[in-house]
Motif scaffolding. Structure first.
Motif, PDB file in Angstrom:
ATOM      1  N   HIS A 190       0.829  -1.202   0.000  1.00 47.32           N
ATOM      2  CA  HIS A 190       0.000   0.000   0.000  1.00 47.32           C
ATOM      3  C   HIS A 190       0.870   1.261   0.000  1.00 47.32           C
ATOM      4  O   HIS A 190       0.606   2.233  -0.719  1.00 47.32           O
ATOM      5  CB  HIS A 190      -0.933  -0.014   1.209  1.00 47.32           C
ATOM      6  CG  HIS A 190      -1.823   1.187   1.303  1.00 47.32           C
ATOM      7  ND1 HIS A 190      -1.609   2.187   2.229  1.00 47.32           N
ATOM      8  CD2 HIS A 190      -2.906   1.559   0.574  1.00 47.32           C
ATOM      9  CE1 HIS A 190      -2.521   3.132   2.083  1.00 47.32           C
ATOM     10  NE2 HIS A 190      -3.331   2.753   1.074  1.00 47.32           N
ATOM     11  N   LEU A 193       2.303   1.850  -3.466  1.00 52.31           N
ATOM     12  CA  LEU A 193       1.344   2.211  -4.508  1.00 52.31           C
ATOM     13  C   LEU A 193       0.744   3.602  -4.311  1.00 52.31           C
ATOM     14  O   LEU A 193       0.085   4.121  -5.222  1.00 52.31           O
ATOM     15  CB  LEU A 193       0.211   1.179  -4.556  1.00 52.31           C
ATOM     16  CG  LEU A 193       0.586  -0.217  -5.076  1.00 52.31           C
ATOM     17  CD1 LEU A 193      -0.604  -1.153  -4.910  1.00 52.31           C
ATOM     18  CD2 LEU A 193       1.004  -0.159  -6.555  1.00 52.31           C
ATOM     19  N   SER A 195       1.903   6.552  -4.344  1.00 49.76           N
ATOM     20  CA  SER A 195       2.359   7.596  -5.283  1.00 49.76           C
ATOM     21  C   SER A 195       2.196   7.194  -6.737  1.00 49.76           C
ATOM     22  O   SER A 195       2.085   8.054  -7.611  1.00 49.76           O
ATOM     23  CB  SER A 195       3.825   7.936  -5.009  1.00 49.76           C
ATOM     24  OG  SER A 195       4.621   6.772  -5.130  1.00 49.76           O
ATOM     25  N   ASP A 196       2.159   5.888  -7.020  1.00 55.90           N
ATOM     26  CA  ASP A 196       2.145   5.428  -8.406  1.00 55.90           C
ATOM     27  C   ASP A 196       0.759   5.083  -8.912  1.00 55.90           C
ATOM     28  O   ASP A 196       0.441   5.315 -10.084  1.00 55.90           O
ATOM     29  CB  ASP A 196       3.063   4.202  -8.557  1.00 55.90           C
ATOM     30  CG  ASP A 196       4.507   4.531  -8.222  1.00 55.90           C
ATOM     31  OD1 ASP A 196       4.883   5.717  -8.339  1.00 55.90           O
ATOM     32  OD2 ASP A 196       5.231   3.610  -7.806  1.00 55.90           O
ATOM     33  N   ASN A 197      -0.093   4.503  -8.078  1.00 58.31           N
ATOM     34  CA  ASN A 197      -1.390   4.011  -8.565  1.00 58.31           C
ATOM     35  C   ASN A 197      -2.412   4.156  -7.437  1.00 58.31           C
ATOM     36  O   ASN A 197      -2.532   3.296  -6.565  1.00 58.31           O
ATOM     37  CB  ASN A 197      -1.281   2.549  -9.005  1.00 58.31           C
ATOM     38  CG  ASN A 197      -2.498   2.092  -9.786  1.00 58.31           C
ATOM     39  OD1 ASN A 197      -3.601   2.559  -9.545  1.00 58.31           O
ATOM     40  ND2 ASN A 197      -2.297   1.160 -10.715  1.00 58.31           N
ATOM     41  N   ALA A 198      -3.111   5.292  -7.469  1.00 56.00           N
ATOM     42  CA  ALA A 198      -4.036   5.587  -6.376  1.00 56.00           C
ATOM     43  C   ALA A 198      -5.165   4.574  -6.278  1.00 56.00           C
ATOM     44  O   ALA A 198      -5.594   4.191  -5.181  1.00 56.00           O
ATOM     45  CB  ALA A 198      -4.611   6.992  -6.559  1.00 56.00           C
ATOM     46  N   ARG A 199      -5.671   4.123  -7.437  1.00 54.78           N
ATOM     47  CA  ARG A 199      -6.799   3.178  -7.391  1.00 54.78           C
ATOM     48  C   ARG A 199      -6.365   1.844  -6.796  1.00 54.78           C
ATOM     49  O   ARG A 199      -7.066   1.259  -5.961  1.00 54.78           O
ATOM     50  CB  ARG A 199      -7.349   2.979  -8.797  1.00 54.78           C
ATOM     51  CG  ARG A 199      -8.547   2.052  -8.829  1.00 54.78           C
ATOM     52  CD  ARG A 199      -9.174   1.999 -10.211  1.00 54.78           C
ATOM     53  NE  ARG A 199     -10.324   1.099 -10.206  1.00 54.78           N
ATOM     54  CZ  ARG A 199     -11.081   0.874 -11.290  1.00 54.78           C
ATOM     55  NH1 ARG A 199     -10.804   1.498 -12.443  1.00 54.78           N
ATOM     56  NH2 ARG A 199     -12.103   0.037 -11.214  1.00 54.78           N
ATOM     57  N   ALA A 200      -5.176   1.394  -7.250  1.00 54.96           N
ATOM     58  CA  ALA A 200      -4.677   0.140  -6.698  1.00 54.96           C
ATOM     59  C   ALA A 200      -4.407   0.287  -5.198  1.00 54.96           C
ATOM     60  O   ALA A 200      -4.628  -0.627  -4.406  1.00 54.96           O
ATOM     61  CB  ALA A 200      -3.409  -0.293  -7.428  1.00 54.96           C
ATOM     62  N   ALA A 201      -3.959   1.484  -4.806  1.00 56.33           N
ATOM     63  CA  ALA A 201      -3.709   1.733  -3.381  1.00 56.33           C
ATOM     64  C   ALA A 201      -5.000   1.621  -2.587  1.00 56.33           C
ATOM     65  O   ALA A 201      -5.017   1.088  -1.468  1.00 56.33           O
ATOM     66  CB  ALA A 201      -3.074   3.108  -3.206  1.00 56.33           C
ATOM     67  N   ASP A 203      -7.603  -0.203  -3.394  1.00 60.96           N
ATOM     68  CA  ASP A 203      -7.966  -1.624  -3.321  1.00 60.96           C
ATOM     69  C   ASP A 203      -7.143  -2.351  -2.255  1.00 60.96           C
ATOM     70  O   ASP A 203      -7.662  -3.173  -1.487  1.00 60.96           O
ATOM     71  CB  ASP A 203      -7.755  -2.292  -4.694  1.00 60.96           C
ATOM     72  CG  ASP A 203      -8.746  -1.800  -5.735  1.00 60.96           C
ATOM     73  OD1 ASP A 203      -9.801  -1.260  -5.327  1.00 60.96           O
ATOM     74  OD2 ASP A 203      -8.468  -1.959  -6.942  1.00 60.96           O
TER      75      ASP A 203
END
Length: 363
Positions: A190, A193, A195-201, A203
């Motif tokens: 978490h 992620l 900084s790189d992928n807010a949606r994946a963060a 999830d």
């Protein structure tokens, strides 16, 4: 006048002698009765022997004794079988008078009646002793059976708890550790992620919540399988700890310990399991209800009674199908039946009450 006075004097002397004889017989009977009544245990054979000897002397014989078994008495001996004693499982017992000294000692009906009473006193005391020894033997056998039963029950409960302990260890060392590790790894992912992928963060954040809840639930299951307070502090403390879960959910809980002492381990475990299941039933079927849990012993200390009563929930609960088995109640009932206990369960004016009774066999 002098001629008439002589027969009167003889009559008076005869009456005096008869009075003295009656007094002597009465004193003999009273003395023998008191001696036999006051003799118990190791003193009884001596008291019975003394009574038989005094009866022999009264009957005109030098020796008297209570004997068992067949014998070939001398033709001059007097053998009095103890028939009433034989009817109570002691055959072959007799009072034997030997070595006659005065064959005419028992010369009147009153003498014969006194001798018969002496024999009956001896026989009655022997019967009482037989009955007491029989009762003591039966009580000893009953106590042994109760102890054996308690040992069997203890082994059964201990086996159940050993299984729980094994499951507890497996969960703690296996699944719980793996889920905790999963929770930590998800937290690290978490952070990577964010900084790189807010949606994946997001999830992963949700997954962290699931993992955290799983860890919490597993720890609750592990604690519920065998709370340390049950062994350390006893059943009342363990149930108070269990009740904190209800209090956290908004249930006012009152627990009363009327026993005030530790019970055998198997019994404390049994009471805890029944109380634990009863509290779980309140949480399921009576949300927000006030709960009263009481632990007491019967006035004659013949049994321990656990009562759990709720006052009815504040939220409506869908009524179960009458044909649907109540597994919680059935589990409690089976546990109690295994130790000759009983369970009463039913509605009250405002809620539901469970009353479990466990006999205190030999405690």
């Amino acid at each position: 006048m002098l001629k008439d006075a002589a027969p009167v004097a003889l009559d008076l002397r005869s009456l005096f002698r008869d009075s003295e004889a009656r007094a002597a017989r009465l004193k003999l009977l009273i003395d023998v009765s008191r001696e036999l009544a006051g003799a118990d245990g190791d003193r009884l054979p001596e008291a019975v022997g003394n009574a038989a000897q005094r009866a022999a002397l009264f009957a005109g014989y030098a020796t008297g004794a209570v004997e068992r078994g067949e014998r070939s008495p001398d033709h001059a001996d007097l053998v009095i079988p103890l028939a009433a004693l034989a009817e109570r499982g002691q055959p072959g017992m007799s009072i034997v008078f030997s070595q006659p000294m005065n064959p005419a000692a028992v010369s009147t009906q009153e003498d014969a009646d006194a001798l018969r009473l002496l024999v009956e006193l001896i026989e009655a005391r022997l019967i009482v002793d037989v009955q007491r020894r029989t009762e003591a033997s039966l009580l000893a056998r009953l106590e042994r059976r109760e102890k054996e039963l308690e040992q069997v029950l203890s082994r059964v409960v201990r086996a159940q708890e050993n299984e729980r302990a094994a499951i507890c260890a497996d969960l703690h060392d296996g699944v719980a550790q793996q889920v905790a590790a999963l929770h930590r790894r998800l937290e690290l992912v978490h952070l990577d992620l964010l900084s790189d992928n807010a949606r994946a963060a997001d999830d992963v954040h949700d997954l962290i919540g699931v993992a955290r809840k799983a860890v919490s639930d597993l720890r609750g299951v592990i604690a519920g399988l065998r709370p340390p307070s049950l062994d350390d502090l006893g059943v009342a403390s363990a149930l108070r700890e269990e009740a904190r879960h209800l209090e956290a959910a908004g249930h006012p809980v009152r627990i009363s310990d009327g026993i005030g002492q530790r019970l055998p381990g198997w019994l404390e475990t049994l009471l805890f399991r029944v109380g634990q299941e009863a509290l779980n039933n309140v949480a399921k079927h009576a949300p927000g209800s006030a709960v009263a849990l009481d632990l007491v012993t019967e006035p004659d200390r013949s049994a321990v009674v656990l009562t759990v009563e709720d006052a009815g929930g504040t939220a409506p609960v869908a009524s179960a199908d009458p044909g649907t088995p109540r597994f919680g109640l059935e589990m409690m009932r089976e546990r109690l039946l295994a130790v000759a206990g009983s369970l009463e369960a039913g509605p009250t004016a405002s809620g539901f009450r469970i009353r479990a009774v466990v006999p205190l066999a030999g405690l």
